[in-house]
Motif scaffolding. Structure first.
Motif, mmCIF file in Angstrom:
data_model
loop_
_atom_site.group_PDB
_atom_site.id
_atom_site.type_symbol
_atom_site.label_atom_id
_atom_site.label_comp_id
_atom_site.label_asym_id
_atom_site.label_seq_id
_atom_site.Cartn_x
_atom_site.Cartn_y
_atom_site.Cartn_z
ATOM 1 N N UNK A 125 35.300 38.102 35.567
ATOM 2 C CA UNK A 125 35.170 38.672 36.851
ATOM 3 C C UNK A 125 34.174 37.763 37.507
ATOM 4 N N UNK A 126 33.115 37.358 36.987
ATOM 5 C CA UNK A 126 32.148 36.627 37.717
ATOM 6 C C UNK A 126 32.821 35.006 37.692
ATOM 7 N N UNK A 127 33.139 34.609 36.754
ATOM 8 C CA UNK A 127 33.896 33.129 37.102
ATOM 9 C C UNK A 127 34.927 33.224 38.079
ATOM 10 N N UNK A 128 35.885 34.177 38.173
ATOM 11 C CA UNK A 128 36.746 34.240 39.097
ATOM 12 C C UNK A 128 36.506 34.735 40.511
ATOM 13 N N UNK A 129 35.229 35.158 40.614
ATOM 14 C CA UNK A 129 34.895 36.032 41.887
ATOM 15 C C UNK A 129 35.874 37.099 41.978
ATOM 16 N N UNK A 130 36.190 37.836 41.058
ATOM 17 C CA UNK A 130 36.849 39.335 41.081
ATOM 18 C C UNK A 130 38.111 38.950 41.139
ATOM 19 N N UNK A 131 38.789 38.013 41.007
ATOM 20 C CA UNK A 131 40.223 37.946 41.223
ATOM 21 C C UNK A 131 40.895 38.881 40.056
ATOM 22 N N UNK A 132 42.148 39.523 40.461
ATOM 23 C CA UNK A 132 42.963 40.153 39.505
ATOM 24 C C UNK A 132 43.462 39.028 38.698
ATOM 25 N N UNK A 133 43.211 39.240 37.458
ATOM 26 C CA UNK A 133 43.433 38.214 36.416
ATOM 27 C C UNK A 133 45.200 38.231 36.290
ATOM 28 N N UNK A 134 45.760 39.127 36.790
ATOM 29 C CA UNK A 134 47.409 38.988 36.710
ATOM 30 C C UNK A 134 47.864 37.975 37.327
ATOM 31 N N UNK A 135 47.015 37.760 38.439
ATOM 32 C CA UNK A 135 47.424 36.685 39.484
ATOM 33 C C UNK A 135 47.339 35.351 38.550
ATOM 34 N N UNK A 136 46.279 35.291 37.977
ATOM 35 C CA UNK A 136 46.636 33.760 37.084
ATOM 36 C C UNK A 136 47.788 33.920 35.887
ATOM 37 N N UNK A 137 48.059 35.144 35.499
ATOM 38 C CA UNK A 137 49.142 35.347 34.781
ATOM 39 C C UNK A 137 50.398 34.990 35.296
ATOM 40 N N UNK A 138 50.673 35.581 36.458
ATOM 41 C CA UNK A 138 52.034 35.523 37.117
ATOM 42 C C UNK A 138 52.140 34.257 37.825
ATOM 43 N N UNK A 139 50.887 33.910 38.454
ATOM 44 C CA UNK A 139 50.906 32.650 39.118
ATOM 45 C C UNK A 139 50.573 32.749 40.655
ATOM 46 N N UNK A 140 50.867 34.067 41.078
ATOM 47 C CA UNK A 140 50.571 34.131 42.378
ATOM 48 C C UNK A 140 50.538 35.866 42.508
ATOM 49 N N UNK A 141 49.871 36.165 43.725
ATOM 50 C CA UNK A 141 49.529 37.607 44.135
ATOM 51 C C UNK A 141 48.855 37.808 45.128
ATOM 52 N N UNK A 142 48.869 39.243 45.528
ATOM 53 C CA UNK A 142 48.267 39.695 46.671
ATOM 54 C C UNK A 142 46.832 39.810 46.329
ATOM 55 N N UNK A 143 45.613 39.261 47.115
ATOM 56 C CA UNK A 143 44.420 39.357 47.009
ATOM 57 C C UNK A 143 43.788 40.494 47.491
ATOM 58 N N UNK A 144 44.547 40.972 48.559
ATOM 59 C CA UNK A 144 43.859 42.194 49.181
ATOM 60 C C UNK A 144 43.522 42.114 50.646
ATOM 61 N N UNK A 145 44.021 40.778 51.164
ATOM 62 C CA UNK A 145 43.625 40.744 52.400
ATOM 63 C C UNK A 145 45.071 40.244 53.190
ATOM 64 N N UNK A 146 46.095 40.765 52.706
ATOM 65 C CA UNK A 146 47.196 40.341 53.300
ATOM 66 C C UNK A 146 47.728 39.197 53.091
ATOM 67 N N UNK A 147 47.202 38.336 52.244
ATOM 68 C CA UNK A 147 47.695 36.916 52.008
ATOM 69 C C UNK A 147 47.960 36.920 50.511
ATOM 70 N N UNK A 148 48.998 36.002 50.302
ATOM 71 C CA UNK A 148 49.333 35.709 48.963
ATOM 72 C C UNK A 148 48.425 34.532 48.715
ATOM 73 N N UNK A 149 47.775 34.888 47.524
ATOM 74 C CA UNK A 149 47.139 33.483 46.605
ATOM 75 C C UNK A 149 47.845 33.028 45.424
ATOM 76 N N UNK A 150 47.622 31.956 45.015
ATOM 77 C CA UNK A 150 48.501 31.292 44.057
ATOM 78 C C UNK A 150 47.369 30.571 43.188
ATOM 79 N N UNK A 151 47.646 30.503 41.775
ATOM 80 C CA UNK A 151 46.709 29.776 40.906
ATOM 81 C C UNK A 151 47.922 29.321 39.957
ATOM 82 N N UNK A 152 47.754 28.048 39.751
ATOM 83 C CA UNK A 152 48.862 27.605 38.863
ATOM 84 C C UNK A 152 48.021 26.905 37.461
ATOM 85 N N UNK A 153 48.436 27.371 36.268
ATOM 86 C CA UNK A 153 47.853 26.847 35.074
ATOM 87 C C UNK A 153 47.881 25.316 35.114
ATOM 88 N N UNK A 154 47.113 24.590 34.878
ATOM 89 C CA UNK A 154 47.102 23.347 34.598
ATOM 90 C C UNK A 154 47.521 22.491 33.387
#
Lengths: 479, 377
Positions: A125-154
């Motif tokens: 939670x600290x390392x991701x600054x509170x990001x929903x970890x499912x976003x890391x699993x799925x690759x993208x998701x809604x962070x809560x501000x109406x914006x899609x964010x995406x994190x791609x495993x390298x």
């Protein structure tokens, strides 16, 4: 006797290259280690995607629960390790026997690793600054501000070339599993115990075995991990770190050069901070990168050095099973004699004084190992070479330096404990890019708050933040 | 007689005795050639005066070579190289071959035809089934001043084929390692392997190859990355050498790189052990049942290997015991009466194919190991 064999994505591999390991103090045989070459590692890395695929079958919540279970098993249970069942006591004895660390320090590192894993949800939670970890699993998701964010495993797996000297650093690769990233680890030749036991604990807790590769071996095996995994971490010397500088695929961890800086406003009260300084230098036998190797102040430096010397100078060698043992052995005696020779060279420079000279011989040679007893050195200027030295035993330079020059002169500092109430110094130290972790106030350098980002944030290393746009496809006319 | 000696079958013991007789006879001939004023090399004729004995009179058997001081590798560093050319070969074209990864003054050895003869003898040990005569070869290893390229090329020609060559400069590899330029090292290796893949997939009907262990490993990997394999590109037989071989590496190679054991259709691979001084020692056929044990046998009587005590380099250890590898070169081109190799291993007993001593478990000599950069190519 326990035999540790390589693990190829969860399957033990019967190596033909077996090395005997003996107890550093008694010479008694304690284990046999099998190893592999780079060819096998390279071949396995072609299947690395399967490790991530196996982890992705479990949600991050499930993997966090398994990690917490693994923490408990790691710290308390009898676990299958290599070809044997290993109790906690056996683990501690074996680790002490091959690393030279006193057994109570091994227990302490055991707890530290277990603590990190048992708090892994909070740490993530600290390392991701509170990001929903499912976003890391799925690759993208809604962070809560109406914006899609995406994190791609390298990378599907994290490679790691692990060190010999300090079992505490294993905390750095533990978050990979709940992040659904597999592990390809080259255990240190003297400290395979933590990775083997930790992997066993993960598997017993339900993490798929195919997520783990353990490849004991030489440079060849380590080189293959580093060249074949898109992200790897390595622990080594300053030269090792320099070798990988600027390489985004490699996170290199080297010496810490951790320091305590004492501001002019509090330095007259330096005695209030003596316990903090002693602990920072002496804990874990001075082996960690978070141990303090430099104490900087503009005045009273000789008195400070003398007072620390009085506390740690008399510390002597005790048997590894003694709970009061403060010193770890060099299991390769030549490392102790070589280090001792380097320190003698440091002491030959004008302006450098050995403040522990009166406390007896520093190099203690035994039949199978050697020790270096604690040393405190005074340097009358940051220009002295010893001001930037770090050694693998309790060793600290107390450096006389005007406050105005301090932050400009300290150089790379993994942990900086800054003792001051001076708002200007606080602001400047907070902004100083040479300091990684910063502590304001009397916090020993070895005391880490795991709920803070730590060096080489693994999220930044394993995932890439990127743009991700989605629009509905128009419906075809013949639909 | 040790237990191991007593377990040597009678027919092998008889062959070993005959081989020893041939070695003694050959030794006399070679010593006379190198120490006669008409045929000897300036180096040995000058050294003769320092010896304290007369090789022409006092060497009556192979064992008498122990009267010589150990051959110092420093003698091979620097010139003039002509001092090594036997007068008996004066006027013939001379090659100079140098040691692999040395970046100072290299050890140099003059050669006239020895490299051809070594590889013709080696050719006799290669099974035609796996090294089909008339087929083409790939040489994937160091060329430059090393003898390997010319020797492998001659082997291919001797067997009726044509050799395609890829170069790798081990001295540059040593520099890359010392500088810590591991990314450059990887790129250089890739550069070499890319060329090999190109040649192998260009329709040249290559069925046989030489490769160093590390390059063979990389080549197999690169072919797999392209969706093919050593087997699929048509390779039938490989001889490999140049750097340290271990049973574990051989097992990995057989099980995971070459398509399984040869009797189950995998590619045939034979390890070799050799250098510029000695020529090429062959391996006893390797088997999974023997734990992939690798035993080398020198091409006696042209070269001899002994496994000698760490405390006394003139004392051969018992069969199965560990010692340092000592080699002798006994050709009319070059004479080496006892050179202490930078390797150690176990002494192996004679067997029917090679009825003389062998050496197994070859690895860097433990006292030198930490100072040696092993396996650079």
């Amino acid at each position: 006797m326990i035999t540790l064999q390589p693990l190829r994505w969860g399957k033990p591999y019967e190596s033909m290259e077996i090395k005997d390991v003996v107890h550093f103090d008694t010479g008694e045989p304690i284990a046999k280690f099998g190893s592999v070459g780079g060819g096998i590692v390279a071949r396995d890395m072609k299947q690395a995607h399967k490790a991530r695929a196996a982890l992705l079958k479990h949600s991050t919540d499930e993997l966090i629960a398994m990690s917490k279970k693994a923490a408990e098993l790691f710290e308390t249970a009898e676990l299958p390790v290599g070809d044997s069942m290993q109790s906690v006591d056996q683990f501690v004895h074996q680790q002490s026997a091959s690393t030279g660390l006193p057994e109570h320090m091994c227990r302490s590192n055991l707890k530290k690793n277990s603590f990190v894993l048992s708090h892994i949800d909070e740490i993530l939670d600290c390392l991701t600054r509170g990001l929903d970890l499912n976003i890391l699993s799925k690759g993208f998701g809604e962070e809560g501000r109406g914006v899609i964010v995406s994190y791609q495993a390298q990378t599907p797996v994290l490679g790691a070339i692990l060190p010999n000297n300090s079992p505490g650093v294993h905390t750095l690769w533990l978050p990979a599993i709940p992040l659904q990233i597999g592990l390809a680890l080259k255990p240190g030749s003297q400290e395979p115990w933590t990775p083997y036991r930790m992997v066993s604990a993960f598997i017993q807790a339900g993490v798929p075995a195919e997520a783990f590769g353990l490849y004991p071996g030489g440079h060849d095996a380590g080189g293959a991990i580093m060249t074949k995994t898109p992200r790897s971490m390595i622990f080594g010397s300053a030269e090792t770190v320099a070798q990988h500088a600027g390489n985004p695929r490699v996170q290199a961890h080297g010496p810490g050069w951790s320091k305590i800086l004492i501001g002019d406003d509090v330095v007259d009260d330096w005695e209030l901070y003596l316990d903090v300084m002693v602990e920072s230098v002496l804990s874990n036998s001075g082996r960690s990168c978070i141990n303090c190797s430099g104490i900087w102040a503009s005045r009273h430096t000789r008195e400070i050095a003398a007072a620390i010397a009085k506390r740690i100078g008399p510390v002597d060698v005790l048997p590894p099973i003694d709970d009061n043992a403060q010193l770890a052995a060099f299991t390769v005696p030549a490392m102790a004699t070589g280090t001792h020779a380097m320190v003698q060279q440091d002491l030959s420079e004008s302006g450098v004084t050995d403040m522990t000279a009166e406390y007896g011989d520093k190099l203690i040679e035994r039949e199978h190992c050697a020790y270096l007893r604690p040393m405190v050195v005074h340097a009358d200027s940051p220009d002295r070479g010893v001001a930037m030295k770090e050694y693998m035993f309790p060793f600290v330079s107390v450096v006389e330096c005007p406050q105005a020059e301090m932050l400009r002169r300290i150089g790379p500092t993994l942990v900086g404990t800054v003792l001051t109430r001076d708002p200007e110094l606080v602001a400047a130290a907070g902004a100083c890019v040479d300091i990684d972790r910063v502590n304001f106030g009397p916090i020993p350098t070895n005391r880490l708050n795991w709920l803070q980002p730590h060096e080489g944030n693994i999220i930044d290393f394993l995932f890439r933040s990127r743009a991700y746009q989605v629009a509905d496809l128009p419906v075809a006319a013949n639909a | 007689m040790s237990a191991a000696q007593s377990s040597i079958p009678e027919d092998v013991a008889k062959s070993a005795s005959d081989a020893r007789d041939r070695l003694n006879e050959h030794t006399l001939k070679i010593v006379h050639w190198h120490f006669s004023e008409d045929t000897g090399s300036p180096f040995w004729l000058e050294k003769k005066s320092e010896l304290g004995f007369d090789p022409l009179k006092d060497v009556k058997s192979f064992d008498d070579l122990k009267k010589f001081p150990h051959f110092e590798d420093e003698w091979l560093r620097g010139g003039p190289i002509q001092r090594w050319v036997p007068k008996g070969h004066a006027g013939k074209p001379v090659y100079v071959f140098e040691t692999g990864g040395t970046t100072g003054i290299p050890k140099s050895r003059m050669v006239i035809e020895d490299h051809w003869k070594d590889y013709e003898l080696f050719s006799d040990t290669l099974p035609d089934e796996h090294f089909p005569r008339g087929s083409n070869w790939l040489m994937l290893g160091p060329s430059g001043p090393r003898r390997l390229r010319l020797a492998v090329e001659h082997l291919a020609q001797h067997r009726g084929g044509i050799c395609f060559c890829i170069d790798l400069d081990p001295r540059w590899v040593v520099k890359l390692i010392k500088k810590g330029w591991m990314e450059h090292l990887e790129e250089y290796k890739k550069h070499c392997i890319d060329q090999a893949v190109t040649v192998l997939t260009a329709g040249h009907d290559i069925k046989c190859m030489f490769a160093t262990p590390k390059l063979l490993e990389s080549l197999g990997e690169a072919l797999e990355d392209r969706g093919t394999s050593l087997q699929e590109v048509g390779i039938k037989g490989i001889f490999s050498g140049g750097t340290e071989f271990t049973p574990q590496w051989t097992r990995f190679c057989v099980e995971e790189l070459l398509g399984g054991p040869v009797e189950e259709g995998g590619v045939y691979m034979t390890p070799t052990y050799g250098n510029t001084l000695m020529g090429l020692a062959c391996s006893k056929p390797i088997k999974a049942a023997d734990g992939y044990k690798i035993s080398y046998y020198a091409p006696q009587p042209r070269a001899v290997t002994e496994v000698v005590s760490f405390d006394d380099y003139n004392q051969v250890v018992g069969f199965g015991e560990t010692g340092r590898v000592k080699l002798y070169t006994l050709t009319d081109e070059f004479f080496v009466p006892g050179f202490m190799e930078r390797d150690e291993g176990e002494r192996e007993a004679p067997f029917d194919m090679y009825p003389w001593d062998g050496v197994s478990g070859v690895r860097p000599f433990h006292e030198l190991a930490s100072a040696t950069t092993v396996g650079v190519y």
